[in-house]
Design an enzyme around this catalytic site. Structure first.
Site, PDB file in Angstrom:
ATOM      1  CE1 TYR A   1      -4.580  -1.961   5.195  1.00  0.00           C
ATOM      2  CE2 TYR A   1      -3.558  -0.010   4.206  1.00  0.00           C
ATOM      3  CZ  TYR A   1      -4.399  -1.043   3.869  1.00  0.00           C
ATOM      4  OH  TYR A   1      -4.084  -1.568   2.870  1.00  0.00           O
TER       5      TYR A   1
ATOM      6  CB  SER B   1      -0.773  -0.010   1.229  1.00  0.00           C
ATOM      7  OG  SER B   1      -1.651   1.399   1.690  1.00  0.00           O
TER       8      SER B   1
END
Length: 681
Positions: free
Chosen positions: A571, A558
């Site tokens: 996350y 990401s």
């Protein structure tokens, strides 16, 4: 009236599909059927006699009118007058093109002469196991007379072609009472004046042969049972097959990469559990359709069923070296100056007592069908040995078929393979969103794909969207569970024969501030993405290294792995973990030619399971916007002002594994439409 509406064609298609639907009648893509009739010549307006015959490369069970070759019978019959003799019979195949009628249709096959020259309105040529058992029995001619009397005539082995068509035509003319033939070493041919009569005659020959074998076969046609080769229990058997598969794929792929298939069919296990299997396997298959797909003989492991995996691997590699030498010697014995170059000396079939059969080909369907053909060969050997002695055609005749100029020309006409042909992919979290798009793109580019997901039913549904099980399968996996990961990798190996591409995509996210994030939240996200990626990569690496074919591992990380955003600590931290795994594994696996790279997307809203499960609502709240506008919001904060879609990420994955970036490893590819704060520094 269109050709498909012609009554003769309609009857032919229906008969072909019925015959081809039952494996007792013929193997996949094996045999051919025909009908003769009349149609109006659009040029003259007069009736013309035509032959409709299954074309080259088609399958009876799925035959359509487009799969037929249509020829003018008057021109075909004239070919008899210009036939230059058996030494030049291959020239007649090209002449079939000058007998074609109308537009389109399939290319005429080598068996066209058999159908056109035999004086019967309907002809079937089939490869039933029961018929080939008689055709390969040492006393097949006597057995044919005993079983069928004068109704079925024995034809000595002759390579398919124009002369065989002439031979069968002459036999029918001389034996008006006959309804068909047993073709030595090959199969059967039957005929009739109606489609129904031809089909009935074919089935009578097949069923009569099968009934005779069943009634008169000796009890143990494969010899006495060997206790040490008895089948392992199913769970143990399949675990051992999965453990051996990377080694077996490596030996089947030394000349060029192959896709595999595993079968532990009862008939295979029984064959390998009896004393005569080494002798019979060494004799090889006989029917041309069989050995063209299985090679002249298999590689057989000569260790007992309970041999350790490591001992089996070592012995398989020794046997492979001997197999290659033997195949090269076979080629050298029979090749001449005009022979095509050797096509590879690796086995297509590997047999492991107590475990099963491993078959290989250029794609999954080819590998599966090769295994089905060897299963046919086992049935043939059982029938022949039960009544007599199995005696396939001579090795020199096999070579004439395998390295036939016409067969080589057919291979040369095959379309160029897609970029990912022969490559086997495992994508985690692939039942939806990014993972599903990646799986679809890899399959579209020629790969076969295992779609792994926590939800097995969704994984199977996603696989079904891509295609049948020759293209994609769904497997269950909880990537945080070590045993579940091993099971998913094993299922991939058994489904497709190996592993080349691993995409660590499985993920989830909880959007919370530091103070709101619990230890459970932290552990959950790290278990799925950091630990899960580690477990998948570690388990897959064992197979990748053992195969010796290199490979690709891709992490879907990401932009958050480098970008510090609010309310996202668990996350983003786990994504940073994944990002560094890419660098660490690239450094470690490079010596094995395994490349490890990552993709860093920005928020992918469309089709995302993460966003649909509450993440989207939380992120929208964080940014003070409506959830429906989240994709547009992410796009507007980028340099390119473009929304990132699942297909966008899939494009990046294909760029990494598609064969162009051969010298790239340890790279992170941003797929975020340009987020300056996430630029890699």
């Amino acid at each position: 009236m269109s050709e498909s509406q012609n009554p003769a064609v309609e009857a032919l298609i229906a008969r072909s599909q019925r015959l081809g639907a039952d494996p007792k009648n013929t193997n996949y893509a094996g045999g051919n059927t025909s009908a003769k009739g009349t149609a109006v010549d659009p040029v003259t307006g007069e009736d013309v006699e035509l032959l409709w015959v299954k074309g080259s490369g088609g399958d009876l069970g799925t035959l359509t009118p487009e799969g037929l070759a249509t020829l003018r019978l008057d021109r075909m019959r004239k070919m008899v007058d210009t036939y230059p003799g058996v030494e030049r019979e291959d020239e007649m195949v090209a002449a079939f093109d000058y007998c074609l009628h109308g537009k389109g249709g399939a290319a005429p096959s080598i068996d066209t002469a058999m159908h056109g020259l035999v004086d019967a309105a309907h002809v079937d040529h089939l490869h039933p196991d029961s018929g080939i058992a008689l055709a390969t029995a040492a006393d097949g001619e006597q057995l044919t007379a005993t079983i069928f009397g004068e109704q079925v005539v024995w034809v000595p082995w002759r390579r398919p072609g124009f002369q065989l068509g002439l031979d069968i035509a002459a036999i029918k003319e001389k034996n008006p009472q006959a309804i068909g033939c047993i073709l030595g070493g090959h199969g059967i041919t039957a005929w009739g004046e109606t489609s129904e009569e031809a089909e009935a005659n074919s089935l009578w020959i097949i069923d009569t042969a099968a009934a005779h074998i069943a009634e008169h076969s000796r009890p143990e046609p494969f010899g006495p049972a060997l206790a040490e080769n008895a089948p392992l229990p199913q769970t143990e058997r399949r675990a051992k097959a999965a453990a051996l598969m990377p080694t077996i794929r490596s030996i089947a792929s030394e000349d060029k990469p192959q896709v595999g298939h595993f079968s532990d069919d009862d008939a295979v296990l029984e064959f390998l559990a009896h004393a005569e299997h080494p002798r019979l396997a060494a004799l090889g298959t006989s029917c041309p359709d069989h050995f063209l797909r299985t090679k002249v003989k298999p590689l057989v492991l000569d260790l007992p069923a309970d041999a350790s995996v490591e001992d089996a691997k070592a012995r398989l590699r020794e046997l492979h070296a001997a197999y290659r030498e033997d195949y090269q010697a076979y080629y050298d014995r029979h090749a001449d100056a005009d022979s095509p170059a050797i096509r590879g000396a690796d086995p297509a079939i590997v047999l492991v007592p107590g475990v099963g059969m491993f078959s290989f080909g250029k794609d999954k369907q080819t590998a599966r069908v090769a295994g089905e053909f060897y299963l046919n060969a086992i049935h043939v050997m059982r029938g022949a040995e039960g009544l007599s002695t199995y005696a396939p055609i001579d090795e020199s005749e096999k070579f004439r078929i395998e390295y036939w100029a016409l067969e080589e020309a057919k291979l040369q006409r095959m379309p160029e393979p897609k970029p990912l042909a022969t490559r086997i992919a495992l994508v985690t979290g692939a039942a939806s969103g990014i993972g599903k798009a990646i799986a679809q793109r890899l399959a579209a580019e020629g790969a076969v794909v295992a779609i792994a997901d926590l939800d097995l039913e969704k994984a199977r549904a996603a696989a079904a969207e891509i295609g049948g099980t020759d293209v994609a399968v769904g497997v269950a996996v909880d990537v945080s569970d070590e045993d579940a990961v091993q099971q998913a990798v094993d299922e991939t190996l058994l489904a497709f024969g190996g592993l080349d591409i691993v995409v660590n995509n499985a993920g989830l996210s909880l959007s919370k501030s530091l103070l709101e994030t619990t230890a459970k939240d932290w552990d959950l996200q790290h278990d799925v993405m950091a630990k899960g990626s580690f477990l998948v990569s570690r388990t897959a690496a064992g197979a990748l290294i053992e195969q010796g074919l290199g490979g690709d591992v891709v992490y879907i990380s990401s932009k958050n792995s480098v970008f510090a955003g609010p309310n996202n600590i668990a996350y983003s931290a786990t994504k940073a973990d994944q990002a560094h795994q890419v660098r660490l594994l690239a450094a470690e696996l490079g010596e094995h030619q395994v490349r490890v790279n990552g993709v860093n997307p920005d928020g992918v809203v469309q089709g995302s399971g993460i966003f649909a499960s509450g993440w989207g609502a939380n992120r929208a709240k964080t940014y003070g916007i409506e959830e429906k506008d989240l994709g547009k919001f992410y796009a507007q904060r980028t340099i390119l002002k473009r929304e990132v879609l699942p297909s966008t990420v899939a494009n990046a994955v294909f760029a990494l594994v598609g064969g162009e970036l051969t010298h790239t490893t340890g790279l992170h590819v941003p797929v975020d439409a340009g987020v300056a704060a996430a630029f890699l520094r």
